[in-house]
Design an enzyme around this catalytic site. Structure first.
Site, short mmCIF file in Angstrom:
data_model
loop_
_atom_site.label_atom_id
_atom_site.label_comp_id
_atom_site.label_asym_id
_atom_site.label_seq_id
_atom_site.Cartn_x
_atom_site.Cartn_y
_atom_site.Cartn_z
N ASP A 250 65.78 -7.42 -77.77
CA ASP A 250 67.33 -7.93 -77.95
C ASP A 250 68.35 -7.09 -77.28
OD1 ASP A 250 68.98 -10.08 -78.58
OD2 ASP A 250 69.58 -8.85 -80.60
N ASP A 289 63.31 -14.04 -75.95
CA ASP A 289 64.16 -13.24 -74.99
C ASP A 289 63.61 -12.20 -74.13
OD1 ASP A 289 66.15 -15.15 -75.98
OD2 ASP A 289 67.18 -13.74 -77.09
N ASP A 443 71.92 -15.03 -87.07
CA ASP A 443 71.93 -14.48 -85.58
C ASP A 443 72.22 -12.80 -85.82
OD1 ASP A 443 70.76 -16.66 -84.52
OD2 ASP A 443 72.92 -17.62 -84.24
#
Length: 470
Positions: A250, A289, A443
């Site tokens: 992340d 990601d 999130d």
């Protein structure tokens, strides 16, 4: 993206230990081939052989090695399988074990007619003083008499250890890949709804097939993966896993930061993850990601090319160690990285060794927009790696993306979003529509979940997705 508490492994273990052990149906089904692998009040049908005694102790099998012996088989326990093996078919033997002293034991799955000369499995197992999960895939050997037994051979340690076993499981990998997706009773929304008697969240979210996410928060990764995959296999359903532990995870947003310490640590982790799946069927989304956010690692002095190399290694490990897992390398979302550039990055990151790629994980773009982007990526890949499939995360895209004056944070718990299409396999377009992100999991401390850490389930967030508000 998504973080977990560290308490999940014990909860996952309850799924298999609660499974009824019975004489199996035909071998094409996902049958349990060990009777009383949880040692509930009895040691039967397990037998002490040679210099051992056995007892049921706190729903474990306690094995005392009574004499110092030289050979592993001079102190052992054994149990017959509840059905004969099928030569040439794949199986997985799983168990928890620990010992009063660390030593190398041996476990076998062997034909009772030829126990020493024709073993389908003969594996050394390094036991420690802390309980660990072991998961060992093997192929049944050819034989004319295929009645079999499982043994644990505990001699040769130089001492008289006390060994404890639990949750022994032996299952054949289904000949036909399951078509139905696994619904875990231990997903965040399912467990919360069950604990709190909330039928709305259970009906709309908890009863649906949702991915389980795996990262460094599990102290025993093999236990967590093996138990989840084994529970799905026992139900003849397809387990769905996210591998989420790449270093500098992340990197752009930071709410779910962390991951393995370095490339070597990540290789060790992804290898254990893949081996715990083994030859069983599964769906794996690899590192949400990880490809799209690789450029952000430059902010901490890292090289994006190193990230691609770690992903390439992970894809190759999964292909080798989990050959029946359909692996989808994550490709971000419809507006993040242009399709041609994403295709180039996917090639460097191991798409050739993967079944395909995923899009829209933990995001809100419509299925139509995600399809358009995925098709463009697929077409850009065609010349270099051939045809690849793709899957779309529809968990929260029912109302499409949120738009306001601060677009940089519109991905993070935005208001007025809604559940998307329920998970299913398709015959055209995306191979699957999936709920990769767990609906109701935050999130990060942002948006309408301003005080909720990443990965934490919130019934308020879940209800907002069910109702399409606030």
């Amino acid at each position: 993206m998504r973080l977990f508490s560290t308490a999940r492994a014990a909860a996952l273990a309850a799924v298999l230990t609660a499974t009824t052990l019975a004489v199996p149906p035909p071998a094409s089904a996902a049958a349990q081939l060990i009777a009383n692998g949880t040692f509930t009040g009895s040691t039967s049908p397990w037998a002490a052989i040679g210099q051992t005694t056995v007892a049921a102790e706190s729903n474990r099998l306690r094995i005392n090695v009574t004499q110092v012996v030289a050979n592993p088989w001079d102190a052992m326990v054994a149990a017959p399988t509840t059905a004969a093996l099928n030569p040439g078919k794949s199986y997985t033997l799983s168990f928890d074990a620990y010992s009063t002293v660390a030593f190398t034991a041996r476990t076998t799955v062997q034909y009772t007619a030829t126990p020493s000369s024709n073993q389908s499995l003969a594996a050394d197992v390094r036991l420690t003083t802390g309980s660990k999960r072991y998961s060992i895939p093997f192929t049944a050997a050819s034989a004319s008499a295929t009645a079999a037994e499982v043994t644990f051979q505990l001699g040769g340690s130089g001492g008289k250890p006390v060994v404890r076993l639990d949750n022994v499981s032996l299952m054949e990998t289904q000949t036909t890949r399951p078509t139905s997706l696994y619904v875990s009773p231990l997903s965040h929304p399912a467990k919360w709804a069950a604990d709190n008697g909330n039928t709305t969240i259970m009906t709309n979210i908890g009863s649906k097939p949702i991915f389980e996410w795996f990262g460094g928060w599990f102290s025993d990764l093999t236990l967590a993966v093996d138990t989840y995959v084994g529970a799905a296999q026992a139900a003849d359903r397809l387990p769905m896993l996210v591998a989420y532990n790449i270093p500098n995870r992340d990197a752009c947003a930071g709410h779910s930061g962390g991951g393995a310490g370095d490339a070597a640590g990540y290789h060790t982790w992804i290898t254990e993850f893949a081996k715990a799946i083994g030859t069983r069927h599964a769906i794996v989304v690899l590192e949400p990601d990880g490809v799209a956010a690789a450029g952000c690692v430059t902010q901490i002095g890292k090289d994006p090319e190193d990230q691609y190399r770690m992903l390439l290694d992970a894809a190759q490990v999964l292909r080798a160690q989990a050959p029946n897992a359909w692996v989808y390398l994550d490709a971000g979302n419809a507006t993040w990285i242009p399709a041609a550039e994403m295709a180039s990055r996917l090639v460097k990151s191991g798409i050739a060794d993967s079944r395909g790629f995923s899009v829209n994980v933990s995001n809100y773009f419509t299925t139509a927009d995600s399809e358009t982007y995925a098709v463009a990526v697929k077409n850009a890949l065609q010349a270099s790696v051939g045809a690849k499939t793709y899957v779309i995360d529809t968990s929260r895209n029912g109302n499409g993306p949120y738009v306001d004056g601060t677009p940089d944070d519109n991905w993070c718990n935005p208001p007025q979003r809604k559940l998307g299409a329920t998970p299913r396999q398709q015959t055209s377009g995306a191979e699957y529509l999936l709920w990769v992100k767990v609906p109701g999991d935050s999130d990060g401390p942002c948006g309408i979940g301003a005080t909720i850490p990443a990965g934490t389930f919130s019934p308020d967030l879940a209800m907002a997705l069910i109702n399409g508000n606030p």
